[in-house]
Every structure is written in structure tokens, then in C-alpha cells.
Design a protein around this motif. Sequence first.
Motif, PDB file in Angstrom:
ATOM      1  N   GLN A 133     -32.897 109.912  73.660  1.00 31.65           N
ATOM      2  CA  GLN A 133     -33.752 110.291  72.851  1.00 31.65           C
ATOM      3  C   GLN A 133     -33.759 111.764  71.995  1.00 31.65           C
ATOM      4  O   GLN A 133     -34.020 111.833  71.044  1.00 31.65           O
ATOM      5  CB  GLN A 133     -35.345 110.324  73.642  1.00 31.65           C
ATOM      6  CG  GLN A 133     -35.843 108.959  74.014  1.00 31.65           C
ATOM      7  CD  GLN A 133     -36.820 108.958  74.793  1.00 31.65           C
ATOM      8  OE1 GLN A 133     -37.273 109.975  75.363  1.00 31.65           O
ATOM      9  NE2 GLN A 133     -37.863 108.089  74.709  1.00 31.65           N
ATOM     10  N   SER A 173     -44.764 111.975  88.739  1.00 31.52           N
ATOM     11  CA  SER A 173     -45.099 110.712  89.200  1.00 31.52           C
ATOM     12  C   SER A 173     -44.241 110.266  90.224  1.00 31.52           C
ATOM     13  O   SER A 173     -44.720 109.202  90.753  1.00 31.52           O
ATOM     14  CB  SER A 173     -45.456 109.753  87.950  1.00 31.52           C
ATOM     15  OG  SER A 173     -46.427 110.352  87.222  1.00 31.52           O
ATOM     16  N   GLN A 190     -41.496 116.853  73.187  1.00 32.69           N
ATOM     17  CA  GLN A 190     -42.109 115.714  73.849  1.00 32.69           C
ATOM     18  C   GLN A 190     -41.055 114.954  74.663  1.00 32.69           C
ATOM     19  O   GLN A 190     -41.860 114.458  75.692  1.00 32.69           O
ATOM     20  CB  GLN A 190     -42.259 114.986  72.412  1.00 32.69           C
ATOM     21  CG  GLN A 190     -43.250 115.307  71.613  1.00 32.69           C
ATOM     22  CD  GLN A 190     -44.485 115.839  72.034  1.00 32.69           C
ATOM     23  OE1 GLN A 190     -45.260 114.948  72.989  1.00 32.69           O
ATOM     24  NE2 GLN A 190     -45.096 116.993  71.749  1.00 32.69           N
ATOM     25  N   VAL A 191     -39.826 115.041  74.444  1.00 31.07           N
ATOM     26  CA  VAL A 191     -38.936 114.177  75.537  1.00 31.07           C
ATOM     27  C   VAL A 191     -38.976 114.835  76.797  1.00 31.07           C
ATOM     28  O   VAL A 191     -39.144 114.440  77.961  1.00 31.07           O
ATOM     29  CB  VAL A 191     -37.436 114.205  75.186  1.00 31.07           C
ATOM     30  CG1 VAL A 191     -36.625 113.578  76.140  1.00 31.07           C
ATOM     31  CG2 VAL A 191     -37.372 113.509  73.780  1.00 31.07           C
ATOM     32  N   ILE A 227     -41.583 116.909  77.999  1.00 27.03           N
ATOM     33  CA  ILE A 227     -42.896 116.673  78.555  1.00 27.03           C
ATOM     34  C   ILE A 227     -43.037 115.120  79.268  1.00 27.03           C
ATOM     35  O   ILE A 227     -43.393 115.045  80.249  1.00 27.03           O
ATOM     36  CB  ILE A 227     -44.072 116.704  77.602  1.00 27.03           C
ATOM     37  CG1 ILE A 227     -44.171 118.235  77.116  1.00 27.03           C
ATOM     38  CG2 ILE A 227     -45.228 116.068  78.058  1.00 27.03           C
ATOM     39  CD1 ILE A 227     -45.050 118.233  75.936  1.00 27.03           C
ATOM     40  N   SER A 228     -42.330 114.206  78.653  1.00 26.74           N
ATOM     41  CA  SER A 228     -42.189 112.684  79.110  1.00 26.74           C
ATOM     42  C   SER A 228     -41.518 112.739  80.466  1.00 26.74           C
ATOM     43  O   SER A 228     -41.952 112.104  81.651  1.00 26.74           O
ATOM     44  CB  SER A 228     -41.616 111.787  78.591  1.00 26.74           C
ATOM     45  OG  SER A 228     -42.391 111.695  77.117  1.00 26.74           O
ATOM     46  N   LEU A 229     -40.398 113.790  80.592  1.00 33.32           N
ATOM     47  CA  LEU A 229     -39.419 113.859  81.696  1.00 33.32           C
ATOM     48  C   LEU A 229     -40.180 114.284  82.698  1.00 33.32           C
ATOM     49  O   LEU A 229     -40.471 114.046  84.005  1.00 33.32           O
ATOM     50  CB  LEU A 229     -38.182 114.601  81.443  1.00 33.32           C
ATOM     51  CG  LEU A 229     -37.322 114.611  82.479  1.00 33.32           C
ATOM     52  CD1 LEU A 229     -36.989 113.376  83.263  1.00 33.32           C
ATOM     53  CD2 LEU A 229     -36.033 115.348  82.222  1.00 33.32           C
ATOM     54  N   ARG A 230     -40.998 115.567  82.381  1.00 31.81           N
ATOM     55  CA  ARG A 230     -41.499 116.374  83.389  1.00 31.81           C
ATOM     56  C   ARG A 230     -42.712 115.382  83.927  1.00 31.81           C
ATOM     57  O   ARG A 230     -43.077 115.424  85.117  1.00 31.81           O
ATOM     58  CB  ARG A 230     -42.173 117.528  82.623  1.00 31.81           C
ATOM     59  CG  ARG A 230     -42.907 118.661  83.623  1.00 31.81           C
ATOM     60  CD  ARG A 230     -44.427 118.269  83.787  1.00 31.81           C
ATOM     61  NE  ARG A 230     -45.381 118.190  82.592  1.00 31.81           N
ATOM     62  CZ  ARG A 230     -45.663 119.046  81.659  1.00 31.81           C
ATOM     63  NH1 ARG A 230     -45.591 120.455  82.090  1.00 31.81           N
ATOM     64  NH2 ARG A 230     -46.049 118.661  80.691  1.00 31.81           N
ATOM     65  N   ASP A 231     -43.578 114.459  83.289  1.00 32.12           N
ATOM     66  CA  ASP A 231     -44.464 113.876  83.760  1.00 32.12           C
ATOM     67  C   ASP A 231     -44.189 112.682  84.513  1.00 32.12           C
ATOM     68  O   ASP A 231     -44.816 112.565  85.885  1.00 32.12           O
ATOM     69  CB  ASP A 231     -45.282 113.247  82.847  1.00 32.12           C
ATOM     70  CG  ASP A 231     -46.221 114.292  82.019  1.00 32.12           C
ATOM     71  OD1 ASP A 231     -46.318 115.401  82.530  1.00 32.12           O
ATOM     72  OD2 ASP A 231     -46.769 114.058  80.963  1.00 32.12           O
ATOM     73  N   ASP A 232     -42.906 112.157  84.620  1.00 35.79           N
ATOM     74  CA  ASP A 232     -42.341 110.965  85.323  1.00 35.79           C
ATOM     75  C   ASP A 232     -41.864 111.651  86.590  1.00 35.79           C
ATOM     76  O   ASP A 232     -41.949 110.975  87.689  1.00 35.79           O
ATOM     77  CB  ASP A 232     -40.958 110.652  84.560  1.00 35.79           C
ATOM     78  CG  ASP A 232     -41.674 109.587  83.335  1.00 35.79           C
ATOM     79  OD1 ASP A 232     -42.785 109.065  83.336  1.00 35.79           O
ATOM     80  OD2 ASP A 232     -40.636 109.257  82.385  1.00 35.79           O
ATOM     81  N   TYR A 261     -33.953 109.380  78.259  1.00 32.94           N
ATOM     82  CA  TYR A 261     -34.291 110.821  77.839  1.00 32.94           C
ATOM     83  C   TYR A 261     -32.994 111.339  77.025  1.00 32.94           C
ATOM     84  O   TYR A 261     -33.315 111.955  76.027  1.00 32.94           O
ATOM     85  CB  TYR A 261     -34.646 111.555  79.055  1.00 32.94           C
ATOM     86  CG  TYR A 261     -35.764 111.101  80.025  1.00 32.94           C
ATOM     87  CD1 TYR A 261     -36.880 111.341  79.503  1.00 32.94           C
ATOM     88  CD2 TYR A 261     -35.402 110.393  81.084  1.00 32.94           C
ATOM     89  CE1 TYR A 261     -37.853 110.475  80.309  1.00 32.94           C
ATOM     90  CE2 TYR A 261     -36.417 109.820  81.802  1.00 32.94           C
ATOM     91  CZ  TYR A 261     -37.577 109.724  81.608  1.00 32.94           C
ATOM     92  OH  TYR A 261     -38.726 109.177  82.406  1.00 32.94           O
TER      93      TYR A 261
END
Length: 212
Positions: free
Chosen positions: A57, A86, A75-76, A78-83, A54
Motif C-alpha cells: 500500500q 487488536s 492512513q496505512v 493508522i491501519s497497521l497501528r490499529d491491527d 501494508y
Amino acid sequence: MVKQLDDLIDQAESLLDSGDMRWAQGTPNEASGEILANRLESAVARLTMQGSVYIQQVQRKKGHTAQSRLRHNLQVAISLRDDLNSGWTESVVELVHADTYSDYLEMADALLAKGYKDAAAVITGTSLEVHVRALCVKNNVTTAVAGKPKKADTMNADLKKAGVYDGLRQKQLTAWMDLRNKAAHGNYGDYDKDEVLQFIDGVQAFMMKYPA
């Protein structure tokens, strides 16, 4: 961690939705976009481990326009938030806890070496109780009843019932908590320096075996 990212993501999306025509150099959007891009980059660095993908990126867009950097960093984030949502957050939390407990147990060791066995016992016992509470949270075991925090002994029994560890481990924790209570209530003659040393070593091994 997710809350911090959610707040910044909402701000970034709102600003980007204002339209491409308002991003000319020197406009309020450009200034706000630069600030938000920086805040997103800072949040990603703060909430991840050094050298993470992250961080790599967000650093790829250095030198680009404010709008481009903001869109990319969004976008980075959002990806971190979703991970994190999860379950990726578990490893980060465990590492933070491990560092914190290590600092406190090192402090207890230093105090014990200087002859302050009682202070060392209290610090170790407090670290153990906090860790037991964190284990409950990790394993979906309630830490309160009717709005009041559970006692350490109760959480210890609940963790055994939940199968986090066995009865022998529960008894060991009960003995450690008893030593901590003796120290906290001034019963300093009920234990000696060697017992406190075993207490510190035992709690450290327990935390490593059952991270939270």
C-alpha cells in the motif's frame, strides 16, 4: 511497535493540519512532508513482514506530491497501528522470537560439536529462561514480585498453574533448568555431551510447540 507508529502518526497529523495553502513546492511543509512520508514508509516496512499488504500500500504512492504521499502513508500507518492493537502483533513477535532462538540454539549446536558442552548448555538454558518469561507475558502471567523478576522455576510453576502446559512438561523444564544451573555454576562433571544434545533438541521442540 505501536509507540513508534503513534509518534510518527502524531507528527504527520500535526503537519497536515497546518492547511493546504502551505504545501507549495520548495516550502518547509513540502520538505517536512517528504521526510515524514519516508519515515512512515520505513516504519511500515520495518514493522511488517516482507511482501505484506501494508508495504504494498505505501509503495502505491511513489512519485506523488509530498502532501499526497504523507496523507496516504498516514492512513496505512493508522491501519497497521490499529491491527497491532487488536492483537495482530502476536504473530510478528513470535516470528522474531523464533528467529532469535533458532540462532542461539544453532550456536549451542556448533559449540557442542566442537567439544564445548558447558558453554552450549549455558546458552541453551538462557534461551529457555527467556522463552519461559516470554510465555508468561503472552499468557498474562506476572514475571515479577515486588518489583523483582521471578526465578525461572517460579515462572515454570506459574505457567503450569495457568494451564499453558501440564505437570509432565513442567517437570521436564525443571530438569532442563537444573542442567543449565549445573553448567552455570561450574558443576561440569554432573552431565555429559549426550545430555546437552538432548537438552538442545528438547528446548527447540518445546519452543516450536509453545511459541511466544
